[in-house]
Design a protein around this motif. Structure first.
Motif, PDB file in Angstrom:
ATOM      1  N   ARG A  43       0.943  -1.226  -0.194  1.00 39.32           N
ATOM      2  CA  ARG A  43       0.045  -0.130  -0.224  1.00 39.32           C
ATOM      3  C   ARG A  43       0.805   1.264  -0.070  1.00 39.32           C
ATOM      4  NH1 ARG A  43      -3.454  -0.353   4.909  1.00 39.32           N
ATOM      5  NH2 ARG A  43      -3.943  -2.188   3.799  1.00 39.32           N
ATOM      6  N   HIS A  44       1.992   1.360   0.795  1.00 42.59           N
ATOM      7  CA  HIS A  44       2.681   2.398   1.052  1.00 42.59           C
ATOM      8  C   HIS A  44       4.111   2.632   0.323  1.00 42.59           C
ATOM      9  CE1 HIS A  44      -0.135   3.828   3.756  1.00 42.59           C
ATOM     10  NE2 HIS A  44      -0.373   2.912   4.463  1.00 42.59           N
ATOM     11  N   TRP A  45       4.738   1.568  -0.203  1.00 45.97           N
ATOM     12  CA  TRP A  45       5.965   1.501  -1.004  1.00 45.97           C
ATOM     13  C   TRP A  45       5.964   2.960  -1.948  1.00 45.97           C
ATOM     14  CZ3 TRP A  45      10.387   0.513   0.690  1.00 45.97           C
ATOM     15  CH2 TRP A  45      11.289   0.557  -0.273  1.00 45.97           C
ATOM     16  N   PRO A  46       4.785   2.998  -2.972  1.00 39.19           N
ATOM     17  CA  PRO A  46       4.911   4.207  -3.803  1.00 39.19           C
ATOM     18  C   PRO A  46       5.169   5.232  -3.276  1.00 39.19           C
ATOM     19  CG  PRO A  46       3.097   2.641  -4.210  1.00 39.19           C
ATOM     20  CD  PRO A  46       3.646   2.162  -3.028  1.00 39.19           C
ATOM     21  N   ALA A  47       4.744   5.448  -1.972  1.00 37.58           N
ATOM     22  CA  ALA A  47       5.075   6.915  -1.322  1.00 37.58           C
ATOM     23  C   ALA A  47       6.651   7.158  -0.576  1.00 37.58           C
ATOM     24  CB  ALA A  47       4.096   7.042   0.032  1.00 37.58           C
ATOM     25  N   VAL A  48       7.183   5.977  -0.744  1.00 39.68           N
ATOM     26  CA  VAL A  48       8.745   5.963  -0.332  1.00 39.68           C
ATOM     27  C   VAL A  48       9.582   5.858  -1.338  1.00 39.68           C
ATOM     28  CG1 VAL A  48      10.379   4.548   0.996  1.00 39.68           C
ATOM     29  CG2 VAL A  48       7.966   4.906   1.687  1.00 39.68           C
ATOM     30  N   ARG A  70      15.763   6.998   1.886  1.00 39.95           N
ATOM     31  CA  ARG A  70      14.488   7.010   2.373  1.00 39.95           C
ATOM     32  C   ARG A  70      14.221   5.424   2.606  1.00 39.95           C
ATOM     33  NH1 ARG A  70      10.599  10.985  -1.067  1.00 39.95           N
ATOM     34  NH2 ARG A  70      11.021   9.426  -2.616  1.00 39.95           N
ATOM     35  N   GLY A  71      13.134   5.196   3.537  1.00 40.06           N
ATOM     36  CA  GLY A  71      12.934   4.117   3.997  1.00 40.06           C
ATOM     37  C   GLY A  71      11.380   3.980   4.319  1.00 40.06           C
ATOM     38  N   LEU A  72      10.842   2.643   4.372  1.00 41.44           N
ATOM     39  CA  LEU A  72       9.446   2.413   5.041  1.00 41.44           C
ATOM     40  C   LEU A  72       9.743   1.350   6.174  1.00 41.44           C
ATOM     41  CD1 LEU A  72       6.437   2.314   4.373  1.00 41.44           C
ATOM     42  CD2 LEU A  72       6.469   0.265   3.289  1.00 41.44           C
ATOM     43  N   LEU A  73       9.297   1.830   7.337  1.00 36.50           N
ATOM     44  CA  LEU A  73       9.474   0.876   8.620  1.00 36.50           C
ATOM     45  C   LEU A  73       8.097   0.774   8.943  1.00 36.50           C
ATOM     46  CD1 LEU A  73      11.044   0.302  11.348  1.00 36.50           C
ATOM     47  CD2 LEU A  73      10.227   2.513  12.104  1.00 36.50           C
ATOM     48  N   ILE A  74       7.802  -0.561   9.239  1.00 33.89           N
ATOM     49  CA  ILE A  74       6.677  -1.189   9.697  1.00 33.89           C
ATOM     50  C   ILE A  74       6.764  -1.606  11.353  1.00 33.89           C
ATOM     51  CG2 ILE A  74       4.831  -2.937   9.545  1.00 33.89           C
ATOM     52  CD1 ILE A  74       5.529  -2.737   6.513  1.00 33.89           C
ATOM     53  N   THR A  75       6.121  -1.256  12.172  1.00 35.72           N
ATOM     54  CA  THR A  75       6.265  -1.466  13.473  1.00 35.72           C
ATOM     55  C   THR A  75       4.891  -2.223  14.185  1.00 35.72           C
ATOM     56  OG1 THR A  75       5.147   0.504  14.270  1.00 35.72           O
ATOM     57  CG2 THR A  75       7.631   0.394  13.939  1.00 35.72           C
ATOM     58  N   LEU A  76       5.225  -2.761  15.279  1.00 32.38           N
ATOM     59  CA  LEU A  76       3.842  -3.089  15.999  1.00 32.38           C
ATOM     60  C   LEU A  76       4.003  -2.418  17.320  1.00 32.38           C
ATOM     61  CD1 LEU A  76       4.392  -7.234  15.422  1.00 32.38           C
ATOM     62  CD2 LEU A  76       2.736  -5.566  14.384  1.00 32.38           C
ATOM     63  N   ASP A  77       2.897  -2.386  17.842  1.00 29.66           N
ATOM     64  CA  ASP A  77       2.519  -1.539  19.016  1.00 29.66           C
ATOM     65  C   ASP A  77       1.577  -2.084  19.850  1.00 29.66           C
ATOM     66  OD1 ASP A  77       2.420   0.464  21.105  1.00 29.66           O
ATOM     67  OD2 ASP A  77       1.690   1.833  19.965  1.00 29.66           O
ATOM     68  N   ALA A  93       2.881   1.999   9.809  1.00 31.85           N
ATOM     69  CA  ALA A  93       3.828   1.954   8.537  1.00 31.85           C
ATOM     70  C   ALA A  93       4.410   3.448   8.574  1.00 31.85           C
ATOM     71  CB  ALA A  93       3.267   1.655   7.049  1.00 31.85           C
ATOM     72  N   TYR A  94       5.795   3.642   8.622  1.00 32.95           N
ATOM     73  CA  TYR A  94       6.367   5.084   8.562  1.00 32.95           C
ATOM     74  C   TYR A  94       7.291   5.338   7.313  1.00 32.95           C
ATOM     75  CZ  TYR A  94       5.029   4.995  13.482  1.00 32.95           C
ATOM     76  OH  TYR A  94       4.579   5.105  14.984  1.00 32.95           O
TER      77      TYR A  94
END
Length: 216
Positions: free
Chosen positions: A28-33, A150-157, A210-211
């Motif tokens: 979903r978000h890779w194109p923004a990165v 630039r990077g895409l970071l995916i976390t769990l909270d 996703a950041y």
């Protein structure tokens, strides 16, 4: 979270963290990165993730780093690929097409390995580490990645007191705390990630975030 821990997890096939499909937030978000379809992408602590192939299929040259040789060999076997193998310093490197997997300690990686690397993707590295090791990991990224990367970071909270990691909880405040002289961060999206296996361990809430990050 030392080497023996992860080697044992792979040897025993205790890999509940391995997903059976490319990550939804990545798609979903890779194109923004991504700045270019052909840009080099670092994927730390990559395991045998299907995200590696997803990125390569979009034209990226993928640099994965993984401690467990079992995981590296499983990736190529399951993809039906025959890699070329070489020893390069501290790493045993497996290459096929646009994918190069460096088998060894992530902290042995240096800036020379990542020359020209414009992107990075972290779905399973940061959340695999306890707080003290996360600080070391983030510093190492800062020291090895080129400025502007630039990077895409995916976390769990989730509520860490209810469940021991890994995966570890990484709060929004922790990620935002990196912003300043070294990083710029932006939250791109959030989704519910509370699977039954986590409910069974006592959790009532788990969010996957996703950041978009940029190294200044």
């Amino acid at each position: 979270m030392q080497e023996a821990f992860w080697q044992a997890r792979w040897q025993r096939n205790q890999i509940g963290f391995h997903a059976s499909a490319p990550n939804a937030l990545l798609q979903r978000h890779w194109p923004a990165v991504a700045t270019s379809d052909e840009a080099r992408v670092l994927v730390p602590l990559c395991g045998k993730s299907l995200d590696l192939s997803w990125l390569a299929e979009r034209g990226h040259h993928v640099i994965g780093v993984e401690l467990a040789q079992t995981a590296v060999e499983a990736f190529f076997t399951e993809q039906g690929l025959e890699p070329m193998i070489s020893q390069e310093g501290a790493f045993k490197v497996y290459r096929h097409g646009r994918i190069a997997l460096y088998c060894g300690d992530f902290f042995a990686l240096d800036a020379g390995h990542l020359e020209g690397c414009a992107l990075f993707y972290d779905r399973a590295a940061l959340i695999a580490l306890p707080p003290a090791m996360r600080e070391r990991y983030v510093r190492h990224l800062q020291q090895t990645l080129p400025s502007g990367c630039r990077g895409l970071l995916i976390t769990l909270d989730y509520e860490q007191a209810l469940m021991d990691g890994p995966p570890f909880s990484v709060s929004h405040d922790e990620v935002q705390g990196w912003s300043g002289s070294a990083w710029r961060s932006e939250l791109l999206g959030t989704q519910d990630a509370l699977e039954e296996r986590f409910r069974a361990r006592g959790l009532t809430r788990m969010e996957e975030r996703a950041y978009r990050l940029q190294l200044l």
